[in-house]
Design an enzyme around this catalytic site. Sequence first.
Site, mmCIF file in Angstrom:
data_model
loop_
_atom_site.group_PDB
_atom_site.id
_atom_site.type_symbol
_atom_site.label_atom_id
_atom_site.label_comp_id
_atom_site.label_asym_id
_atom_site.label_seq_id
_atom_site.Cartn_x
_atom_site.Cartn_y
_atom_site.Cartn_z
ATOM 1 C CB SER B 150 -0.961 -0.056 1.193
ATOM 2 O OG SER B 150 -1.996 0.881 1.036
ATOM 3 C CG ASP B 227 -7.195 -3.214 -2.291
ATOM 4 O OD1 ASP B 227 -7.738 -2.266 -1.699
ATOM 5 O OD2 ASP B 227 -5.984 -3.481 -2.221
ATOM 6 C CG HIS B 260 -5.612 -2.693 1.111
ATOM 7 N ND1 HIS B 260 -5.020 -2.386 -0.090
ATOM 8 C CD2 HIS B 260 -5.032 -1.853 2.020
ATOM 9 C CE1 HIS B 260 -4.133 -1.410 0.074
ATOM 10 N NE2 HIS B 260 -4.111 -1.078 1.342
#
Lengths: 283, 283
Positions: B150, B227, B260
């Site tokens: 991320s 995600d 995620h």
Amino acid sequence: MELENVSASKVAGGWHKQYCFDSKTLNSKTRFAIFLPPNATEEKPVPVMYWLSGLTCNDENFMQKFGAFQVASRLGIAIVAPDTSPRGANVPDDVDGSYDFGLGAGFYVNATQPPWNTHYNMYDFVVDELPNMIERHFPVSSKRAISGHSMGGHGALMIALRNPDRYSSATAFSPITNPIKVPWGQKAFSNYLGDNRDNWEQYDTCKLMRNFSGSPVPMLVEQGDKDDFLHTQLKPDNLLTAVEYEKYPLEFRMQHGYDHSYFFIATFIEDHIRFHAKNWMTS
Amino acid sequence: MELENVSASKVAGGWHKQYCFDSKTLNSKTRFAIFLPPNATEEKPVPVMYWLSGLTCNDENFMQKFGAFQVASRLGIAIVAPDTSPRGANVPDDVDGSYDFGLGAGFYVNATQPPWNTHYNMYDFVVDELPNMIERHFPVSSKRAISGHSMGGHGALMIALRNPDRYSSATAFSPITNPIKVPWGQKAFSNYLGDNRDNWEQYDTCKLMRNFSGSPVPMLVEQGDKDDFLHTQLKPDNLLTAVEYEKYPLEFRMQHGYDHSYFFIATFIEDHIRFHAKNWMTS
């Protein structure tokens, strides 16, 4: 709705999910986590490893840290992790909120003493209510194994010794083997079960081992020799004496340099999963 | 003492350790974690994978959850995980303590704007000060790879594109690929770097990719199609357009059903470690 889904994440081709439900046994809402491997279907239900965590943990610690989803996925094994105590605003906790008694420290017994006996019935929850719920709602078979760490290692060995018909195998990391003889166990048992020590013995692995009769559940116990609690709380020598006396099929492995942490669990959990898988195949 | 040892646990035959030191770059005390495989010795130093975590994380999240110590141990790879921002009582945080800016959200840039520029120099910290410290104190070689998740995926790709001579390979899970175009990046960059957007582009993977010249660092990017941040914050399509334009050696894998979380990382991290190992062998 009986089961309330809280989270769902795909992992290693399968699914990690969390659910809540109102537990009659715990007289409170409880949360558990389940890993379902990709091959789990109603037509081909998979065996389940129940994981009992140690002091302060809930359903999340093991699932986030054990690090062997790929192995469970390949072998086609479900994993279920309950909380370590009842929870909720109405559930009493230790007066000083200590880590080793009350919330996060149910010790897998059925409390007999007020105020604990209203909620703290983790033994019945783990042995009956939870597996019934799991087997009713998920594509799992009645092949069960049980494992745990520290307080949960105590839970896994004790529960398997008392219910050899319900589990194909049991393993433990750094278990509290003789709770009636150590501070953690004595504090919990005196509060949950009262001062009569005769009532404690039904939850003591060493005692149960010495009195065992019937068809034994194969066991594997992993212990680190740099574990800070080795001599004060865990006392594997007491277990080994009972195992020797009883000639019980328990494999004990002392691992050099390892401590009481999840790093230790993550190192050897694959062996424990394979131990269960081997016993399921031959059972 | 330059490095202060905070913890040490044996894992997978090697060691997980945490250290603190006074960082000149961050003008604060900082903590990092390192995994050293069992074969790491002064005579046979091992390569290092640097891991950059995402928003809200510190040096612990990845080490506790990535679940592939055994792989790193067998392949003989060290792993280093720094914090995601400077820390300490004197380090300013976002006024509302939000998760996406300030503490836990350094975005791997060198801030130019007060009050951030006193401490928030994560770019220089990750590229220079930390590897210098690691290579001075541990049995590691100068073979480096960099990975992240991320915000840390942004960091890994961006840092590798700007320093192709320092890294053999780079990989990312769910990276913020085009921070200058999305809310997380715009909030962080406007605060850390000021309103002149020309100053932002030096930290934008898509922009750096389009302007890349030289010897490229092989890259692998993993993205889940479930995600929640896919279209709002991560925008892998922008990266793929730049990769296509530049014909950059980047392998992109869209993974069906994954979100995620660390469960996604735990599923594919072994591939990323092996990707680095392969590139080290051929470099």
